[in-house]
Design a protein around this motif. Sequence first.
Motif, PDB file in Angstrom:
ATOM      1  N   ILE A  19       0.837  -1.205   0.000  1.00  8.95           N
ATOM      2  CA  ILE A  19       0.000   0.000   0.000  1.00  8.95           C
ATOM      3  C   ILE A  19       0.869   1.251   0.000  1.00  8.95           C
ATOM      4  O   ILE A  19       0.640   2.196  -0.779  1.00  8.95           O
ATOM      5  CB  ILE A  19      -0.950  -0.015   1.219  1.00  8.95           C
ATOM      6  N   LEU A  20       1.893   1.267   0.847  1.00 15.43           N
ATOM      7  CA  LEU A  20       2.746   2.455   0.951  1.00 15.43           C
ATOM      8  C   LEU A  20       3.576   2.666  -0.305  1.00 15.43           C
ATOM      9  O   LEU A  20       3.800   3.804  -0.729  1.00 15.43           O
ATOM     10  CB  LEU A  20       3.646   2.332   2.183  1.00 15.43           C
ATOM     11  N   ILE A  21       4.024   1.583  -0.941  1.00 15.15           N
ATOM     12  CA  ILE A  21       4.781   1.717  -2.190  1.00 15.15           C
ATOM     13  C   ILE A  21       3.900   2.301  -3.289  1.00 15.15           C
ATOM     14  O   ILE A  21       4.326   3.167  -4.056  1.00 15.15           O
ATOM     15  CB  ILE A  21       5.370   0.351  -2.613  1.00 15.15           C
ATOM     16  N   LYS A  22       2.644   1.856  -3.355  1.00 20.57           N
ATOM     17  CA  LYS A  22       1.723   2.406  -4.360  1.00 20.57           C
ATOM     18  C   LYS A  22       1.504   3.890  -4.126  1.00 20.57           C
ATOM     19  O   LYS A  22       1.495   4.685  -5.062  1.00 20.57           O
ATOM     20  CB  LYS A  22       0.398   1.662  -4.329  1.00 20.57           C
ATOM     21  N   LYS A  28       1.548  10.455  -3.546  1.00 21.51           N
ATOM     22  CA  LYS A  28       0.548  10.863  -2.562  1.00 21.51           C
ATOM     23  C   LYS A  28       0.962  10.532  -1.134  1.00 21.51           C
ATOM     24  O   LYS A  28       0.209  10.786  -0.203  1.00 21.51           O
ATOM     25  CB  LYS A  28      -0.787  10.175  -2.854  1.00 21.51           C
ATOM     26  N   ALA A  29       2.142   9.973  -0.938  1.00 20.99           N
ATOM     27  CA  ALA A  29       2.568   9.550   0.392  1.00 20.99           C
ATOM     28  C   ALA A  29       2.971  10.747   1.236  1.00 20.99           C
ATOM     29  O   ALA A  29       3.629  11.677   0.759  1.00 20.99           O
ATOM     30  CB  ALA A  29       3.739   8.582   0.288  1.00 20.99           C
ATOM     31  N   THR A  35       8.061   7.487   6.444  1.00 20.47           N
ATOM     32  CA  THR A  35       8.790   7.038   7.623  1.00 20.47           C
ATOM     33  C   THR A  35       8.377   5.619   8.000  1.00 20.47           C
ATOM     34  O   THR A  35       9.218   4.782   8.348  1.00 20.47           O
ATOM     35  CB  THR A  35       8.537   7.994   8.803  1.00 20.47           C
ATOM     36  N   GLU A  36       7.072   5.342   7.929  1.00 22.45           N
ATOM     37  CA  GLU A  36       6.573   3.999   8.216  1.00 22.45           C
ATOM     38  C   GLU A  36       7.120   2.994   7.204  1.00 22.45           C
ATOM     39  O   GLU A  36       7.508   1.878   7.564  1.00 22.45           O
ATOM     40  CB  GLU A  36       5.048   3.995   8.200  1.00 22.45           C
TER      41      GLU A  36
END
Length: 107
Positions: A19-22, A28-29, A35-36
């Motif tokens: 999810i974070l890579i997308k 949009k991160a 950091t997460e």
Amino acid sequence: MSHRKPLIRRTFLQERYEILIKRQRDGKATFNELTELDDIVNRDPTIREIVLIENYFMPDNDDNSGQANPVKEIIKPALQTSFFDRLKDFLGRLFILPVAHTKALIV
């Protein structure tokens, strides 16, 4: 008969990583999400291995050669300095440091 896709076992960290890579690729991160993401990559060895394989052994889309060359990025030759070069650097640092402090005190 149902034609379902086979189940893939994933951990929570692997799902969160996806999810974070997308979100990062879409731009949009947030800073907290990045950091997460960094924390997840540093904490989980399986995810770290995936990231290393993607970064160093997969060919880039921008590269026209079609092959990744990890040797250039991973192995860099160490520069050997002679004793006199190290002595000269040490003396340079030794004498420059007090001069910088005296100028700061004078001004």
